[in-house]
Design a protein around this motif. Structure first.
Motif, PDB file in Angstrom:
ATOM      1  N   ARG A  62      35.772  47.309  38.992  1.00 19.81           N
ATOM      2  CA  ARG A  62      36.870  46.563  38.188  1.00 19.81           C
ATOM      3  C   ARG A  62      38.005  47.319  38.314  1.00 19.81           C
ATOM      4  O   ARG A  62      39.066  47.006  38.300  1.00 19.81           O
ATOM      5  CB  ARG A  62      36.070  46.362  36.825  1.00 19.81           C
ATOM      6  N   VAL A  65      39.951  47.360  41.482  1.00 17.48           N
ATOM      7  CA  VAL A  65      40.655  45.966  41.465  1.00 17.48           C
ATOM      8  C   VAL A  65      41.613  46.009  40.616  1.00 17.48           C
ATOM      9  O   VAL A  65      42.986  45.527  41.029  1.00 17.48           O
ATOM     10  CB  VAL A  65      39.741  44.700  41.051  1.00 17.48           C
ATOM     11  N   SER A 128      45.032  35.743  34.489  1.00 22.49           N
ATOM     12  CA  SER A 128      43.834  36.789  34.661  1.00 22.49           C
ATOM     13  C   SER A 128      44.472  37.955  35.551  1.00 22.49           C
ATOM     14  O   SER A 128      44.305  39.105  35.190  1.00 22.49           O
ATOM     15  CB  SER A 128      42.681  36.394  35.500  1.00 22.49           C
ATOM     16  N   LYS A 131      46.773  40.039  33.286  1.00 21.45           N
ATOM     17  CA  LYS A 131      46.008  40.837  32.655  1.00 21.45           C
ATOM     18  C   LYS A 131      45.358  41.912  33.300  1.00 21.45           C
ATOM     19  O   LYS A 131      45.184  43.224  32.704  1.00 21.45           O
ATOM     20  CB  LYS A 131      44.782  40.139  31.843  1.00 21.45           C
ATOM     21  N   LEU A 132      45.019  41.894  34.554  1.00 22.59           N
ATOM     22  CA  LEU A 132      44.424  42.980  35.388  1.00 22.59           C
ATOM     23  C   LEU A 132      45.429  44.061  35.838  1.00 22.59           C
ATOM     24  O   LEU A 132      45.107  45.294  35.600  1.00 22.59           O
ATOM     25  CB  LEU A 132      43.609  42.554  36.511  1.00 22.59           C
TER      26      LEU A 132
ATOM     27  N   TRP B  59      36.207  34.774  39.928  1.00 19.49           N
ATOM     28  CA  TRP B  59      36.022  36.065  40.042  1.00 19.49           C
ATOM     29  C   TRP B  59      37.342  36.865  39.580  1.00 19.49           C
ATOM     30  O   TRP B  59      37.267  38.062  38.738  1.00 19.49           O
ATOM     31  CB  TRP B  59      36.375  36.385  41.612  1.00 19.49           C
ATOM     32  N   ALA B  63      36.866  39.641  36.231  1.00 24.38           N
ATOM     33  CA  ALA B  63      37.307  41.017  36.456  1.00 24.38           C
ATOM     34  C   ALA B  63      38.441  41.043  35.242  1.00 24.38           C
ATOM     35  O   ALA B  63      38.469  42.273  34.846  1.00 24.38           O
ATOM     36  CB  ALA B  63      38.203  41.089  37.755  1.00 24.38           C
ATOM     37  N   MET B  65      38.087  39.968  32.462  1.00 29.10           N
ATOM     38  CA  MET B  65      37.396  40.092  31.063  1.00 29.10           C
ATOM     39  C   MET B  65      36.736  41.419  30.689  1.00 29.10           C
ATOM     40  O   MET B  65      37.060  41.779  29.875  1.00 29.10           O
ATOM     41  CB  MET B  65      36.458  38.720  31.159  1.00 29.10           C
ATOM     42  N   SER B  66      35.511  41.540  31.498  1.00 33.73           N
ATOM     43  CA  SER B  66      34.768  42.868  31.051  1.00 33.73           C
ATOM     44  C   SER B  66      33.962  43.253  32.196  1.00 33.73           C
ATOM     45  O   SER B  66      33.705  42.469  33.294  1.00 33.73           O
ATOM     46  CB  SER B  66      33.708  42.356  29.866  1.00 33.73           C
ATOM     47  N   GLU B  67      33.291  44.427  32.035  1.00 31.41           N
ATOM     48  CA  GLU B  67      32.613  45.108  33.196  1.00 31.41           C
ATOM     49  C   GLU B  67      31.293  44.090  33.310  1.00 31.41           C
ATOM     50  O   GLU B  67      30.974  43.736  34.658  1.00 31.41           O
ATOM     51  CB  GLU B  67      32.023  46.393  32.496  1.00 31.41           C
ATOM     52  N   PHE B  70      32.264  40.946  35.344  1.00 37.15           N
ATOM     53  CA  PHE B  70      32.523  41.247  36.713  1.00 37.15           C
ATOM     54  C   PHE B  70      31.355  41.571  37.531  1.00 37.15           C
ATOM     55  O   PHE B  70      31.119  41.255  38.371  1.00 37.15           O
ATOM     56  CB  PHE B  70      33.454  42.482  36.561  1.00 37.15           C
ATOM     57  N   GLN B  74      29.953  39.543  40.720  1.00 35.65           N
ATOM     58  CA  GLN B  74      29.735  40.223  41.962  1.00 35.65           C
ATOM     59  C   GLN B  74      28.344  40.260  42.355  1.00 35.65           C
ATOM     60  O   GLN B  74      27.891  40.237  43.593  1.00 35.65           O
ATOM     61  CB  GLN B  74      30.008  41.964  41.817  1.00 35.65           C
TER      62      GLN B  74
END
Lengths: 134, 143
Positions: A62, A65, A128, A131-132, B59, B63, B65-67, B70, B74
């Motif tokens: 994560r 990414v 998203s 946020k990432l 996806w 990613a 949101m949280s581990e 994710f 995956q």
């Protein structure tokens, strides 16, 4: 209506092509056509970039990414790809619905559902991404 | 006869036997030329890719949101079902991409004669299969 009436000879002298150009039966068909083609053309390089990125992100954590989306080029191209995709998608689904869904009411319902879903999915993706990437 | 409209659909043969008139054959009777297959496949792959955007959205959301979320997406992608979905996704994407380029070339006013559209049709088919196979070979090799 009567005030905007054109002299008859203009319609007689104009070629059928001249009359049809940019003025199809739906009055706005050429605009739709261009939107579909231009979004398609934009998506050609963006799709190749996206496919390349998928290879790069294979098995990524994560954090990796997030690091990828923190690069200015990546985040800009990814948002462009997502917006281009959903814009092109709702235009494509519109034509499929108009061709195959029978009945005015049902067709309108399918169009509203597909367009609303497209917009919502696009927003979900863009938020998203924002946020990432930081 | 169940309906007056059926009256138009019956006739007599030369020996006076009552028969129903032949109907023009429906789609499944005709040979499917390549251009016809590719044309409908372009639409079908477009609709399939629309459904596939849900996976892309999932996806990205996971990613962001949280581990845990994710890890879930995956592991779905790496599961047998996920891999089948992803192969279909790759195939649809490459086909729609290459077929779309062919459409754009036509729209620009080129290569719309029969020898050219048959040739470009086969180029699309070969390119789609080759790109999908190559992607998965490379993808699985990295994995």
């Amino acid at each position: 209506m009567s005030g905007t009436k054109k002299p008859v000879h203009i319609d007689i002298m104009r070629s059928p092509l001249g009359r049809a150009r940019g003025f199809g039966p739906a009055r706005s068909g050429s605009r739709y056509w261009w939107a579909q083609r231009m979004s398609a053309a934009a998506l050609v390089p963006l799709s190749f970039w996206f496919i390349g990125s998928v290879f790069r992100l294979e098995g990524a954590t994560r954090d990796q990414v997030a690091a990828w989306l923190s690069e200015p080029l990546s985040i800009i191209l990814m948002i462009s790809f997502v917006i281009g995709t959903f814009y092109h998608m709702q235009l494509g689904l519109q034509i499929v619905a108009e061709d195959y869904v029978k009945g005015e009411g049902r067709r309108m319902l399918v169009l509203v559902i597909t367009k609303t879903t497209s917009v919502l999915l696009a927003l979900v993706c863009v938020v998203s991404i924002l946020k990432l990437g930081r | 006869m169940r309906d007056v409209r059926d009256a138009l659909m019956v006739a007599r043969t030369t020996d006076g036997k009552l028969v129903s008139r032949p109907l023009s054959p429906h789609m499944q009777i005709y040979r499917w030329p390549l251009s016809m297959v590719l044309s409908i496949s372009h639409r079908v792959s477009g609709v399939a890719l629309s459904a596939g955007t849900v996976l892309l959205a999932w996806w990205l959301v996971a990613a962001a949101m949280s581990e845990a979320a994710f890890a879930t997406v995956q592991s779905f992608i790496a599961s047998p079902v996920g891999l089948v979905v992803l192969v279909g996704w790759t195939l649809a994407l490459f086909f729609h991409l290459f077929s779309g380029i062919r459409h754009l070339v036509w729209d620009a006013g080129f290569a719309f004669d029969r020898p050219w559209y048959n040739l470009s049709g086969w180029v699309v088919v070969v390119a789609t299969v080759a790109a999908t196979a190559a992607s998965w070979l490379v993808g699985l090799a990295i994995w």
